[in-house]
Design a protein around this motif. Structure first.
Motif, PDB file in Angstrom:
ATOM      1  N   GLN A   1      69.953  48.012  82.448  1.00  0.00           N
ATOM      2  CA  GLN A   1      70.611  47.578  83.514  1.00  0.00           C
ATOM      3  C   GLN A   1      72.156  46.553  83.519  1.00  0.00           C
ATOM      4  OE1 GLN A   1      69.220  46.378  86.716  1.00  0.00           O
ATOM      5  NE2 GLN A   1      69.725  48.182  88.089  1.00  0.00           N
TER       6      GLN A   1
ATOM      7  N   ARG B   1      74.394  47.717  81.105  1.00  0.00           N
ATOM      8  CA  ARG B   1      75.778  48.469  81.374  1.00  0.00           C
ATOM      9  C   ARG B   1      76.342  48.149  82.200  1.00  0.00           C
ATOM     10  NH1 ARG B   1      75.786  50.245  86.606  1.00  0.00           N
ATOM     11  NH2 ARG B   1      73.538  49.964  86.593  1.00  0.00           N
ATOM     12  N   ILE B   2      76.174  46.740  83.051  1.00  0.00           N
ATOM     13  CA  ILE B   2      76.971  46.347  84.459  1.00  0.00           C
ATOM     14  C   ILE B   2      77.340  45.553  83.634  1.00  0.00           C
ATOM     15  CG2 ILE B   2      76.683  44.529  85.915  1.00  0.00           C
ATOM     16  CD1 ILE B   2      73.975  45.832  86.854  1.00  0.00           C
TER      17      ILE B   2
ATOM     18  N   LEU C   1      80.501  49.611  83.109  1.00  0.00           N
ATOM     19  CA  LEU C   1      79.871  50.892  83.269  1.00  0.00           C
ATOM     20  C   LEU C   1      79.130  51.284  84.597  1.00  0.00           C
ATOM     21  CD1 LEU C   1      78.484  51.830  79.675  1.00  0.00           C
ATOM     22  CD2 LEU C   1      80.944  52.473  80.815  1.00  0.00           C
ATOM     23  N   THR C   2      78.880  52.389  85.451  1.00  0.00           N
ATOM     24  CA  THR C   2      78.459  53.075  86.045  1.00  0.00           C
ATOM     25  C   THR C   2      77.173  54.422  85.463  1.00  0.00           C
ATOM     26  OG1 THR C   2      79.837  54.784  86.736  1.00  0.00           O
ATOM     27  CG2 THR C   2      80.551  52.616  87.790  1.00  0.00           C
ATOM     28  N   VAL C   3      76.647  54.014  86.625  1.00  0.00           N
ATOM     29  CA  VAL C   3      75.428  55.096  86.227  1.00  0.00           C
ATOM     30  C   VAL C   3      76.332  56.144  85.794  1.00  0.00           C
ATOM     31  CG1 VAL C   3      73.199  56.409  86.641  1.00  0.00           C
ATOM     32  CG2 VAL C   3      73.608  53.633  87.799  1.00  0.00           C
ATOM     33  N   ASP C   4      77.061  56.770  86.176  1.00  0.00           N
ATOM     34  CA  ASP C   4      77.550  57.727  86.362  1.00  0.00           C
ATOM     35  C   ASP C   4      78.907  57.631  84.984  1.00  0.00           C
ATOM     36  OD1 ASP C   4      77.496  58.932  88.612  1.00  0.00           O
ATOM     37  OD2 ASP C   4      78.480  58.997  89.665  1.00  0.00           O
ATOM     38  N   ASP C   5      78.865  56.847  84.584  1.00  0.00           N
ATOM     39  CA  ASP C   5      79.600  56.823  82.884  1.00  0.00           C
ATOM     40  C   ASP C   5      78.552  56.549  82.516  1.00  0.00           C
ATOM     41  OD1 ASP C   5      82.245  55.858  84.509  1.00  0.00           O
ATOM     42  OD2 ASP C   5      81.819  53.568  84.369  1.00  0.00           O
TER      43      ASP C   5
ATOM     44  N   ILE D   1      71.079  61.532  85.896  1.00  0.00           N
ATOM     45  CA  ILE D   1      71.179  60.155  86.906  1.00  0.00           C
ATOM     46  C   ILE D   1      70.101  59.784  87.095  1.00  0.00           C
ATOM     47  CG2 ILE D   1      71.885  59.509  89.142  1.00  0.00           C
ATOM     48  CD1 ILE D   1      75.182  61.449  89.136  1.00  0.00           C
TER      49      ILE D   1
ATOM     50  N   GLN E   1      68.353  56.221  86.666  1.00  0.00           N
ATOM     51  CA  GLN E   1      67.503  54.713  87.492  1.00  0.00           C
ATOM     52  C   GLN E   1      66.389  54.620  87.467  1.00  0.00           C
ATOM     53  OE1 GLN E   1      69.333  57.457  90.549  1.00  0.00           O
ATOM     54  NE2 GLN E   1      71.256  56.225  90.578  1.00  0.00           N
TER      55      GLN E   1
ATOM     56  N   GLU F   1      65.898  52.537  84.343  1.00  0.00           N
ATOM     57  CA  GLU F   1      66.661  50.865  84.707  1.00  0.00           C
ATOM     58  C   GLU F   1      65.389  50.195  86.055  1.00  0.00           C
ATOM     59  OE1 GLU F   1      70.647  51.262  85.862  1.00  0.00           O
ATOM     60  OE2 GLU F   1      71.254  51.284  84.029  1.00  0.00           O
TER      61      GLU F   1
END
Length: 281
Positions: free
Chosen positions: A29, A32-33, A37-41, A50, A54, A57
């Motif tokens: 997580q 990614r942040i 990047l978002t979860v969708d990305d 998705i 989630q 993470e």
């Protein structure tokens, strides 16, 4: 606003990754942040759903469906957020009992289930081949015997040789027909797949991959590892369900047509194909 573009933004993430007690999901997580990047990305880049991203993470690996899938998802997600997957997988193994020691370098999962249906097929094939050989031998013996009787009657009547020749000519197609009636199945015949069925061919072209295939009733058709260069063909009246352990190493042909999906190396894919044009269920 862009996140994670400056060295100052990335340094805290690198420091936190080394903190003791940082979980696998938390590390993914944070990476990614830090990468903006978002979860969708991540889902669009890896094709991991998705809900699974989630859950991972949040250090919940139950939706992955097992350790094999969890390791594959971790490898895929780590690459997407620019992390080395090896430490994450090692930490996951340490926290979940460790990776089981294989009995051989290529020992597949559920080996007993994989071998049982494969042995049954060759036994029937061998029986059919033996029956054909017996029929051909009997017909050949009859032809030879008939030819000998005709030659013995030649001094008595010249026409006696004619029935033997006719019988030989008639018997020859009979010996050929059984051999052609049961040709050995071939994966290359997928191009002529019947229209009222779905035919799927899986080839390990870039490396080995674990494969699971089921028919429309959920009956297991195959569960094991394809080595590089090996192929498997599956056919059902309406639907084939596939799980690919390393989709990037696999090439698919559905109803004689090549599937050009850009599967990522190490990605776990669950696919369903039906009759007609290739379509993912």
């Amino acid at each position: 606003m862009s996140i994670g573009n400056s060295p100052e933004d990335e340094r805290p993430f690198e420091d936190e990754r080394e903190e003791p007690g940082l979980s696998v999901g938390r590390a993914l997580q944070q990476a990614r942040i830090a990468a903006g990047l978002t979860v969708d990305d991540v889902t669009n880049a890896t094709r991991v759903r998705i809900a699974i991203v989630q859950a991972i993470e949040a250090d919940d690996f139950a939706p992955c469906g097992g350790d094999v899938y969890a390791r594959g998802h971790l490898r895929t997600l780590a690459k997407a957020v620019h992390l080395d997957p090896a430490p994450l997988i090692a930490q996951y193994d340490a926290e979940h009992g460790g990776r089981p020691t294989p009995t051989s370098p290529t020992a597949p999962l559920f080996e007993a289930e994989r071998i049982r249906p494969e042995r049954r097929g060759p036994n029937w094939t061998a029986a059919m081949v033996a029956a054909i050989v017996v029929v051909i031998g009997f017909v050949g013996f009859t032809v030879v015997k008939g030819g000998g009787d005709g030659s013995a009657k030649d001094p008595v009547a010249q026409g006696g040789a004619t029935p033997a020749t006719s019988e030989s000519a008639t018997a020859t197609p009979k010996s050929d027909k059984p051999a052609d009636a049961t040709p050995a199945p071939s994966d290359s015949a997928i191009a002529a797949a019947p229209q009222d069925k779905v035919t799927v061919r899986v080839s390990a072209v870039d490396g080995r991959s674990w494969i699971s295939a089921k028919d429309h009733n959920g009956r297991l058709l195959f569960d094991g590892v394809l080595k590089k260069g090996q192929s498997k063909t599956f056919q059902d009246s309406s639907k084939i369900n596939l799980v690919l352990g390393d989709a990037g190493a696999v090439q698919l042909y559905v109803n004689g047509k090549k599937i050009d999906d850009d599967f990522q190396p190490g990605a776990v894919e669950r696919l369903t194909y039906t009759k007609g044009d290739p379509q993912v269920g």
